[in-house]
Each structure stands twice: as structure tokens, then as C-alpha cells.
Design a protein around this motif. Sequence first.
Motif, PDB file in Angstrom:
ATOM      1  N   TYR A   1      11.374  82.490  46.777  1.00 19.05           N
ATOM      2  CA  TYR A   1      12.263  81.344  46.598  1.00 19.05           C
ATOM      3  C   TYR A   1      13.394  81.811  45.700  1.00 19.05           C
ATOM      4  CZ  TYR A   1      14.189  76.903  45.024  1.00 19.05           C
ATOM      5  OH  TYR A   1      15.045  75.869  44.734  1.00 19.05           O
ATOM      6  N   LYS A   2      14.620  81.725  46.209  1.00 18.32           N
ATOM      7  CA  LYS A   2      15.771  82.156  45.426  1.00 18.32           C
ATOM      8  C   LYS A   2      16.879  81.120  45.513  1.00 18.32           C
ATOM      9  CE  LYS A   2      15.008  87.105  45.960  1.00 18.32           C
ATOM     10  NZ  LYS A   2      15.579  88.377  46.433  1.00 18.32           N
ATOM     11  N   LEU A   3      17.586  81.003  44.414  1.00 18.71           N
ATOM     12  CA  LEU A   3      18.796  80.198  44.329  1.00 18.71           C
ATOM     13  C   LEU A   3      19.918  81.182  44.004  1.00 18.71           C
ATOM     14  CD1 LEU A   3      20.097  77.361  44.253  1.00 18.71           C
ATOM     15  CD2 LEU A   3      19.537  77.298  41.825  1.00 18.71           C
ATOM     16  N   GLN A   4      20.865  81.314  44.930  1.00 16.40           N
ATOM     17  CA  GLN A   4      21.859  82.374  44.811  1.00 16.40           C
ATOM     18  C   GLN A   4      23.254  81.860  45.151  1.00 16.40           C
ATOM     19  OE1 GLN A   4      21.492  85.625  47.674  1.00 16.40           O
ATOM     20  NE2 GLN A   4      22.124  87.085  46.114  1.00 16.40           N
ATOM     21  N   PRO A   5      24.270  82.276  44.388  1.00 13.46           N
ATOM     22  CA  PRO A   5      25.635  81.889  44.730  1.00 13.46           C
ATOM     23  C   PRO A   5      26.081  82.544  46.040  1.00 13.46           C
ATOM     24  CG  PRO A   5      25.604  83.212  42.703  1.00 13.46           C
ATOM     25  CD  PRO A   5      24.193  83.067  43.166  1.00 13.46           C
ATOM     26  N   ARG A   6      26.881  81.823  46.781  1.00  8.04           N
ATOM     27  CA  ARG A   6      27.363  82.293  48.081  1.00  8.04           C
ATOM     28  C   ARG A   6      28.080  83.643  47.962  1.00  8.04           C
ATOM     29  NH1 ARG A   6      30.891  78.562  52.199  1.00  8.04           N
ATOM     30  NH2 ARG A   6      31.145  80.134  53.824  1.00  8.04           N
ATOM     31  N   GLU A   7      28.903  83.789  46.945  1.00  7.92           N
ATOM     32  CA  GLU A   7      29.644  85.037  46.777  1.00  7.92           C
ATOM     33  C   GLU A   7      28.697  86.230  46.690  1.00  7.92           C
ATOM     34  OE1 GLU A   7      33.086  86.992  43.943  1.00  7.92           O
ATOM     35  OE2 GLU A   7      31.897  85.344  43.146  1.00  7.92           O
ATOM     36  N   ASN A   8      27.647  86.123  45.897  1.00 14.17           N
ATOM     37  CA  ASN A   8      26.688  87.227  45.785  1.00 14.17           C
ATOM     38  C   ASN A   8      25.976  87.465  47.105  1.00 14.17           C
ATOM     39  OD1 ASN A   8      27.443  87.357  43.146  1.00 14.17           O
ATOM     40  ND2 ASN A   8      25.447  86.865  42.297  1.00 14.17           N
TER      41      ASN A   8
ATOM     42  N   CYS B   1      18.235  79.516  48.863  1.00 13.90           N
ATOM     43  CA  CYS B   1      19.191  78.421  48.699  1.00 13.90           C
ATOM     44  C   CYS B   1      20.511  79.055  48.281  1.00 13.90           C
ATOM     45  CB  CYS B   1      18.729  77.441  47.625  1.00 13.90           C
ATOM     46  SG  CYS B   1      17.025  76.886  47.797  1.00 13.90           S
ATOM     47  N   VAL B   2      21.443  79.120  49.202  1.00 14.76           N
ATOM     48  CA  VAL B   2      22.741  79.734  48.935  1.00 14.76           C
ATOM     49  C   VAL B   2      23.720  78.608  48.652  1.00 14.76           C
ATOM     50  CG1 VAL B   2      24.592  81.185  49.852  1.00 14.76           C
ATOM     51  CG2 VAL B   2      22.199  81.684  50.446  1.00 14.76           C
ATOM     52  N   TYR B   3      24.141  78.501  47.387  1.00 17.33           N
ATOM     53  CA  TYR B   3      25.033  77.399  47.023  1.00 17.33           C
ATOM     54  C   TYR B   3      26.489  77.852  47.055  1.00 17.33           C
ATOM     55  CZ  TYR B   3      24.610  79.379  42.274  1.00 17.33           C
ATOM     56  OH  TYR B   3      24.601  80.207  41.186  1.00 17.33           O
ATOM     57  N   ASP B   4      27.367  76.916  47.425  1.00 14.76           N
ATOM     58  CA  ASP B   4      28.766  77.241  47.710  1.00 14.76           C
ATOM     59  C   ASP B   4      29.626  77.470  46.482  1.00 14.76           C
ATOM     60  OD1 ASP B   4      28.356  77.172  50.448  1.00 14.76           O
ATOM     61  OD2 ASP B   4      28.923  75.065  50.631  1.00 14.76           O
ATOM     62  N   SER B   5      29.481  76.670  45.470  1.00 12.67           N
ATOM     63  CA  SER B   5      30.388  76.724  44.323  1.00 12.67           C
ATOM     64  C   SER B   5      29.962  77.805  43.342  1.00 12.67           C
ATOM     65  CB  SER B   5      30.402  75.376  43.599  1.00 12.67           C
ATOM     66  OG  SER B   5      31.202  75.446  42.448  1.00 12.67           O
ATOM     67  N   GLU B   6      30.938  78.505  42.803  1.00 17.58           N
ATOM     68  CA  GLU B   6      30.633  79.464  41.750  1.00 17.58           C
ATOM     69  C   GLU B   6      30.353  78.755  40.434  1.00 17.58           C
ATOM     70  OE1 GLU B   6      33.519  82.601  41.476  1.00 17.58           O
ATOM     71  OE2 GLU B   6      33.724  82.656  43.652  1.00 17.58           O
ATOM     72  N   MET B   7      30.775  77.508  40.341  1.00 17.05           N
ATOM     73  CA  MET B   7      30.566  76.717  39.138  1.00 17.05           C
ATOM     74  C   MET B   7      29.316  75.860  39.319  1.00 17.05           C
ATOM     75  SD  MET B   7      33.059  77.686  37.294  1.00 17.05           S
ATOM     76  CE  MET B   7      32.932  76.541  35.949  1.00 17.05           C
ATOM     77  N   ILE B   8      28.355  76.027  38.438  1.00 16.65           N
ATOM     78  CA  ILE B   8      27.141  75.217  38.478  1.00 16.65           C
ATOM     79  C   ILE B   8      26.905  74.659  37.086  1.00 16.65           C
ATOM     80  CG2 ILE B   8      26.065  76.455  40.395  1.00 16.65           C
ATOM     81  CD1 ILE B   8      24.316  77.873  38.259  1.00 16.65           C
ATOM     82  N   PRO B   9      26.119  73.583  36.997  1.00 18.18           N
ATOM     83  CA  PRO B   9      25.781  73.066  35.666  1.00 18.18           C
ATOM     84  C   PRO B   9      25.084  74.151  34.837  1.00 18.18           C
ATOM     85  CG  PRO B   9      25.088  71.542  37.376  1.00 18.18           C
ATOM     86  CD  PRO B   9      25.526  72.808  38.064  1.00 18.18           C
ATOM     87  N   ASN B  10      25.120  73.997  33.532  1.00 15.84           N
ATOM     88  CA  ASN B  10      24.552  75.027  32.669  1.00 15.84           C
ATOM     89  C   ASN B  10      23.038  75.137  32.767  1.00 15.84           C
ATOM     90  OD1 ASN B  10      23.819  72.743  31.319  1.00 15.84           O
ATOM     91  ND2 ASN B  10      24.775  73.304  29.373  1.00 15.84           N
ATOM     92  N   SER B  11      22.404  74.207  33.451  1.00 12.08           N
ATOM     93  CA  SER B  11      20.965  74.341  33.658  1.00 12.08           C
ATOM     94  C   SER B  11      20.562  73.704  34.984  1.00 12.08           C
ATOM     95  CB  SER B  11      20.190  73.672  32.511  1.00 12.08           C
ATOM     96  OG  SER B  11      20.460  72.297  32.477  1.00 12.08           O
ATOM     97  N   ILE B  12      19.783  74.440  35.710  1.00  5.36           N
ATOM     98  CA  ILE B  12      19.163  73.910  36.924  1.00  5.36           C
ATOM     99  C   ILE B  12      17.673  73.902  36.636  1.00  5.36           C
ATOM    100  CG2 ILE B  12      18.687  74.288  39.363  1.00  5.36           C
ATOM    101  CD1 ILE B  12      21.478  75.412  39.652  1.00  5.36           C
ATOM    102  N   ILE B  13      17.145  72.709  36.462  1.00  4.88           N
ATOM    103  CA  ILE B  13      15.744  72.564  36.070  1.00  4.88           C
ATOM    104  C   ILE B  13      14.852  72.410  37.292  1.00  4.88           C
ATOM    105  CG2 ILE B  13      14.110  71.200  34.707  1.00  4.88           C
ATOM    106  CD1 ILE B  13      16.313  72.580  33.022  1.00  4.88           C
ATOM    107  N   TYR B  14      15.194  71.475  38.147  1.00 11.47           N
ATOM    108  CA  TYR B  14      14.356  71.110  39.291  1.00 11.47           C
ATOM    109  C   TYR B  14      14.673  71.965  40.510  1.00 11.47           C
ATOM    110  CZ  TYR B  14      13.974  66.867  36.394  1.00 11.47           C
ATOM    111  OH  TYR B  14      13.800  65.994  35.367  1.00 11.47           O
ATOM    112  N   PRO B  15      13.718  72.107  41.413  1.00 11.89           N
ATOM    113  CA  PRO B  15      13.970  72.889  42.637  1.00 11.89           C
ATOM    114  C   PRO B  15      15.091  72.262  43.475  1.00 11.89           C
ATOM    115  CG  PRO B  15      11.635  72.384  42.397  1.00 11.89           C
ATOM    116  CD  PRO B  15      12.349  71.591  41.360  1.00 11.89           C
ATOM    117  N   ILE B  16      15.826  73.118  44.136  1.00 11.30           N
ATOM    118  CA  ILE B  16      16.885  72.679  45.056  1.00 11.30           C
ATOM    119  C   ILE B  16      16.276  72.564  46.440  1.00 11.30           C
ATOM    120  CG2 ILE B  16      19.056  73.360  46.154  1.00 11.30           C
ATOM    121  CD1 ILE B  16      19.389  72.467  43.235  1.00 11.30           C
TER     122      ILE B  16
END
Length: 157
Positions: A39-46, A142-157
Amino acid sequence: MVDLQTWFGIQQLYADYASAVDSGHWDLWPEFFTEQCVYKLQPRENFERGFPLCTLSFTSKGMLKDRVYGIQETLYHDPYYQRHVVGAPMVRRVEDGRIHAEANYAVFRTKLDKESTVFNVGRYIDTLVPTPEGLKFAERLCVYDSEMIPNSIIYPI
């Protein structure tokens, strides 16, 4: 590519997953995955550049359970609700009994004393496998579009 029963199973898995992570019953989350999972949460650019850096990266169901423990027992954060809106999954291919699927998602966040806001938007890139309990995720990226994310992601996407 897949028969109708399998298609409905995929749809149900995606709907049940969104319902579980929106319900706040965190113990349900790891049960959507196989024992040896990713399970990974990764920015689209990367992702698009082939860079391995991820915001979150878990490589087993045990690690997912550890995250649940952290959410429930050790992480201090301003509580919020989240609500997933998930597009219809698209089966990209089936190889060796593994179903490779994708779906767009949007996650909205509502803090108890504030209005709802868009929290995270992107796409799921998944590998599903049949198990005796039904389809499960062997991999969920989970590939998210924005390079800007909140300073904490606590819960699963």
C-alpha cells in the motif's frame, strides 16, 4: 477481460473499501489486503518519473495493522471525517489470475468545526487477487495529483 461475476466483485470491493475507510472503523481497513501486500501513497510527479519516494509505504498486512494501532492509540491529531468518491474501476489487464485495475478518486475532509474541503485527488492503481474470502488487494498504489498536500495524512486514502 473479466466475466460479469468478477466485474461485480471488483465493484463491490471498491465500494466496500471506501465505506470502510469513511466509517472510522479502522480495523476493517487491513482486511481488504492480502498478508503480503503493498500500500503506497505517492505523488504523481514521482510516479510518472519512476522515482520511488512515497508519502506512505507499507509492505505487509502487519504494517497496515500497525498503522491502525497508530491511528487509534498513539497519533495525536485534530480529528476529521473523510468521504471518498470513487469512479468506476477500469480493468486494464488480467495476468496469471491477477487483475490490474484503476479508478479515479476524490477524498473530501470535514473537520468538526469547519466546512468540507477537497483533501486528496488522484487514482488508484491496483492489483487484485482472488482469495477464499473474495477479491483482495495485493497492491494498492494511491497516486495523488497535487504536489501540495496537508502536513499530515493520518487516515488511509
